[in-house]
Design a protein around this motif. Structure first.
Motif, PDB file in Angstrom:
ATOM      1  N   THR A 181       0.726  -1.150   0.126  1.00  0.00           N
ATOM      2  CA  THR A 181      -0.091   0.222   0.039  1.00  0.00           C
ATOM      3  C   THR A 181       0.919   1.397   0.018  1.00  0.00           C
ATOM      4  O   THR A 181       2.061   1.207   0.328  1.00  0.00           O
ATOM      5  N   MET A 182       0.621   2.479  -0.451  1.00  0.00           N
ATOM      6  CA  MET A 182       0.871   3.577  -0.323  1.00  0.00           C
ATOM      7  C   MET A 182       0.198   4.906  -0.023  1.00  0.00           C
ATOM      8  O   MET A 182      -1.040   4.720   0.027  1.00  0.00           O
ATOM      9  N   ALA A 183       0.639   5.913   0.441  1.00  0.00           N
ATOM     10  CA  ALA A 183      -0.406   7.062   0.575  1.00  0.00           C
ATOM     11  C   ALA A 183       0.780   8.185   0.218  1.00  0.00           C
ATOM     12  O   ALA A 183       2.009   8.228   0.268  1.00  0.00           O
ATOM     13  N   ILE A 184       0.111   9.528   0.120  1.00  0.00           N
ATOM     14  CA  ILE A 184       0.942  10.643  -0.291  1.00  0.00           C
ATOM     15  C   ILE A 184       0.517  11.862   0.379  1.00  0.00           C
ATOM     16  O   ILE A 184      -0.688  11.971   0.551  1.00  0.00           O
TER      17      ILE A 184
ATOM     18  N   LEU B   4       6.113  10.655   0.370  1.00  0.00           N
ATOM     19  CA  LEU B   4       5.342   9.301  -0.051  1.00  0.00           C
ATOM     20  C   LEU B   4       5.361   8.303   0.950  1.00  0.00           C
ATOM     21  O   LEU B   4       6.709   8.035   1.609  1.00  0.00           O
ATOM     22  N   ILE B   5       4.389   7.732   1.577  1.00  0.00           N
ATOM     23  CA  ILE B   5       4.685   6.698   2.492  1.00  0.00           C
ATOM     24  C   ILE B   5       4.323   5.472   1.930  1.00  0.00           C
ATOM     25  O   ILE B   5       2.992   5.300   1.300  1.00  0.00           O
ATOM     26  N   VAL B   6       4.965   4.363   2.218  1.00  0.00           N
ATOM     27  CA  VAL B   6       4.814   3.081   1.647  1.00  0.00           C
ATOM     28  C   VAL B   6       4.948   2.006   2.723  1.00  0.00           C
ATOM     29  O   VAL B   6       5.842   2.325   3.626  1.00  0.00           O
ATOM     30  N   GLY B   7       4.284   1.033   2.540  1.00  0.00           N
ATOM     31  CA  GLY B   7       4.024  -0.042   3.374  1.00  0.00           C
ATOM     32  C   GLY B   7       4.212  -1.421   2.547  1.00  0.00           C
ATOM     33  O   GLY B   7       3.721  -1.556   1.270  1.00  0.00           O
ATOM     34  N   ASP B   8       5.170  -2.288   3.103  1.00  0.00           N
ATOM     35  CA  ASP B   8       5.350  -3.373   2.387  1.00  0.00           C
ATOM     36  C   ASP B   8       4.718  -4.863   3.117  1.00  0.00           C
ATOM     37  O   ASP B   8       4.006  -4.561   4.246  1.00  0.00           O
ATOM     38  N   SER B   9       4.850  -5.928   2.328  1.00  0.00           N
ATOM     39  CA  SER B   9       4.238  -6.924   2.876  1.00  0.00           C
ATOM     40  C   SER B   9       4.662  -7.843   4.271  1.00  0.00           C
ATOM     41  O   SER B   9       4.161  -8.737   4.706  1.00  0.00           O
ATOM     42  N   PHE B  10       5.885  -7.246   4.683  1.00  0.00           N
ATOM     43  CA  PHE B  10       6.547  -7.408   5.953  1.00  0.00           C
ATOM     44  C   PHE B  10       6.377  -6.710   7.141  1.00  0.00           C
ATOM     45  O   PHE B  10       6.863  -6.873   8.124  1.00  0.00           O
TER      46      PHE B  10
ATOM     47  N   TRP C 255      11.064   2.335   9.400  1.00  0.00           N
ATOM     48  CA  TRP C 255      10.580   1.465  10.730  1.00  0.00           C
ATOM     49  C   TRP C 255       9.697   0.367  10.394  1.00  0.00           C
ATOM     50  O   TRP C 255       9.007   0.298   9.510  1.00  0.00           O
ATOM     51  N   ARG C 256       9.549  -0.357  11.351  1.00  0.00           N
ATOM     52  CA  ARG C 256       8.600  -1.797  10.927  1.00  0.00           C
ATOM     53  C   ARG C 256       7.569  -1.369  12.263  1.00  0.00           C
ATOM     54  O   ARG C 256       7.986  -1.387  13.322  1.00  0.00           O
ATOM     55  N   GLY C 257       6.486  -1.357  11.596  1.00  0.00           N
ATOM     56  CA  GLY C 257       5.132  -1.165  12.419  1.00  0.00           C
ATOM     57  C   GLY C 257       4.493  -2.398  12.638  1.00  0.00           C
ATOM     58  O   GLY C 257       3.534  -2.504  13.636  1.00  0.00           O
ATOM     59  N   HIS C 258       4.577  -3.381  11.786  1.00  0.00           N
ATOM     60  CA  HIS C 258       3.695  -4.516  12.013  1.00  0.00           C
ATOM     61  C   HIS C 258       4.471  -5.823  11.713  1.00  0.00           C
ATOM     62  O   HIS C 258       5.642  -5.661  11.173  1.00  0.00           O
ATOM     63  N   ILE C 259       3.854  -7.096  12.071  1.00  0.00           N
ATOM     64  CA  ILE C 259       4.878  -8.342  11.728  1.00  0.00           C
ATOM     65  C   ILE C 259       4.010  -9.079  10.326  1.00  0.00           C
ATOM     66  O   ILE C 259       4.327 -10.035  10.292  1.00  0.00           O
ATOM     67  N   ASP C 260       2.872  -8.423   9.737  1.00  0.00           N
ATOM     68  CA  ASP C 260       2.496  -8.909   8.724  1.00  0.00           C
ATOM     69  C   ASP C 260       2.049  -7.900   7.764  1.00  0.00           C
ATOM     70  O   ASP C 260       2.429  -6.623   8.047  1.00  0.00           O
ATOM     71  N   SER C 261       1.769  -8.295   6.729  1.00  0.00           N
ATOM     72  CA  SER C 261       1.483  -7.148   5.406  1.00  0.00           C
ATOM     73  C   SER C 261       0.781  -5.942   5.859  1.00  0.00           C
ATOM     74  O   SER C 261      -0.373  -6.149   6.381  1.00  0.00           O
ATOM     75  N   ILE C 262       1.033  -4.837   5.361  1.00  0.00           N
ATOM     76  CA  ILE C 262       0.443  -3.604   5.874  1.00  0.00           C
ATOM     77  C   ILE C 262      -0.965  -3.403   4.720  1.00  0.00           C
ATOM     78  O   ILE C 262      -0.515  -3.383   3.557  1.00  0.00           O
ATOM     79  N   THR C 263      -2.362  -3.395   5.263  1.00  0.00           N
ATOM     80  CA  THR C 263      -3.110  -3.309   4.105  1.00  0.00           C
ATOM     81  C   THR C 263      -3.529  -1.701   3.788  1.00  0.00           C
ATOM     82  O   THR C 263      -4.158  -1.747   2.761  1.00  0.00           O
ATOM     83  N   CYS C 264      -3.428  -0.881   4.816  1.00  0.00           N
ATOM     84  CA  CYS C 264      -3.910   0.526   4.505  1.00  0.00           C
ATOM     85  C   CYS C 264      -3.210   1.580   5.271  1.00  0.00           C
ATOM     86  O   CYS C 264      -2.682   1.135   6.385  1.00  0.00           O
ATOM     87  N   ILE C 265      -2.969   2.561   4.712  1.00  0.00           N
ATOM     88  CA  ILE C 265      -2.226   3.660   5.412  1.00  0.00           C
ATOM     89  C   ILE C 265      -3.295   5.036   5.361  1.00  0.00           C
ATOM     90  O   ILE C 265      -3.409   5.275   4.015  1.00  0.00           O
TER      91      ILE C 265
END
Length: 315
Positions: free
Chosen positions: A71-74, A87-93, A120-130
């Motif tokens: 996911t991404m947000a701007i 640009l804020i990006v979240g990955d699958s990890f 930084w790491r915010g979750h232990i699984d995929s980020i679905t929404c920002i």
């Protein structure tokens, strides 16, 4: 185009695109990139949408090997302000990346990625929404690990929705920072990479690799042993402990050490509690079994052909 030195991380060739963003302040600028795509091949692509579409930049969206951009947000408005676009990006990890894209691909294509401000790491699984709260410079992240968390743009952990303690966004003292979520803290992927162990495949290589890069012959091996202790061995050990505790030559520290072992055994041992009086078995109520009545056999039975449940018995 396929990025240089890129290796596919999934069976489908990493061709998925999970998110598209438009830079509203560049809506009428025909020379700049106004469309951001979160793929394919785990790379972020900046596109100029005029004249049939032109790729203006391509760079990895995550520094974690094997991660996909989920996911991404701007931070962008339509007023045309190019001074502060992130640009804020979240990955699958579960990792979060903040890029400064102010002026990036504004007039021409770019070879280098934009400046990475925070990660930084915010979750232990995929980020679905920002979701962004730009007025207070906060961002909310949701993940497949069933948590929703709040952060500021510096990556400080404010809290997890549903936690016992509430927070106040106007009082940084109520933030969870400098702590991090416990599940993220103990997850093995949260450990930082190190050049000594980055290219190693297992623990044996890390321990036994020599200066010349070759593996040494291991001097020892790790083996999981199993111990079987029966009741007789336990009785012998208890008898030994009792005899040691009666030894008058023991120092006070030695006696405390042995007594500690004895107390731990006594606390964990299952003991039968005698509460006095009759046992539970003796207090059970009982009554004689009565003979069931004899049901006479029916003389005849009539069935309804139209209804199989319509049966008449003649006794």
């Amino acid at each position: 185009p396929i990025p240089r030195e890129y290796e596919d991380q999934s069976l489908d060739g990493d061709l998925s695109i999970n998110k598209l963003l438009f830079i509203q302040s560049r809506a009428y600028n025909k020379d700049s990139a106004s469309l951001i795509a979160s793929g394919p091949r785990a790379h972020i692509h900046f596109w100029n949408v005029f004249q049939g579409g032109t790729l203006m930049a391509q760079f990895p969206g995550s520094t974690t090997k094997g991660a996909m951009i989920s996911t991404m947000a701007i931070t962008d408005t339509a007023e045309g302000n190019e001074d502060d676009i992130m640009l804020i990006v979240g990955d699958s990890f579960g990792f979060i990346f903040l890029f400064d894209i102010s002026g990036y691909c504004l007039m021409a294509a770019e070879e280098d990625p934009p400046e990475l401000i925070h990660t930084w790491r915010g979750h232990i699984d995929s980020i679905t929404c920002i979701e962004l709260v730009e007025k207070h410079k906060l961002l909310m992240t949701a993940s497949n690990d069933c948590t929703v968390r709040l952060w500021n743009f510096d990556g400080d952990y404010i809290g997890t929705f549903g936690q016992p303690d509430s927070w106040d966004i106007y009082k940084p003292s109520t933030y969870r920072h400098p702590m991090v979520p416990y599940d993220v803290l103990i997850d093995p992927m949260s450990l930082p990479t190190h050049p000594v162990i980055e290219e190693k495949q297992n623990t044996q290589q890390i321990i036994h690799e020599g200066e010349n890069g070759h593996l040494k012959a291991p001097q020892f091996t790790f083996k999981k042993e199993q111990f079987y202790i029966d009741d007789d061995q336990i009785a012998k050990e208890l008898h030994k402990l009792q005899s040691i505790l009666k030894d008058e030559s023991l120092t006070e520290e030695q006696a405390k050490a042995y007594k500690g072992k004895w107390l731990r055994h006594e606390k964990t041992k299952i003991k039968e509690i005698d509460r006095g009086g009759p046992s539970d078995y003796q207090m059970l109520k009982w009554s004689p079994i009565q003979e069931p009545p004899v049901i006479p056999k029916p003389k005849s039975m009539k069935k309804n052909k139209d209804d199989s449940f319509d049966i008449t018995l003649e006794i």
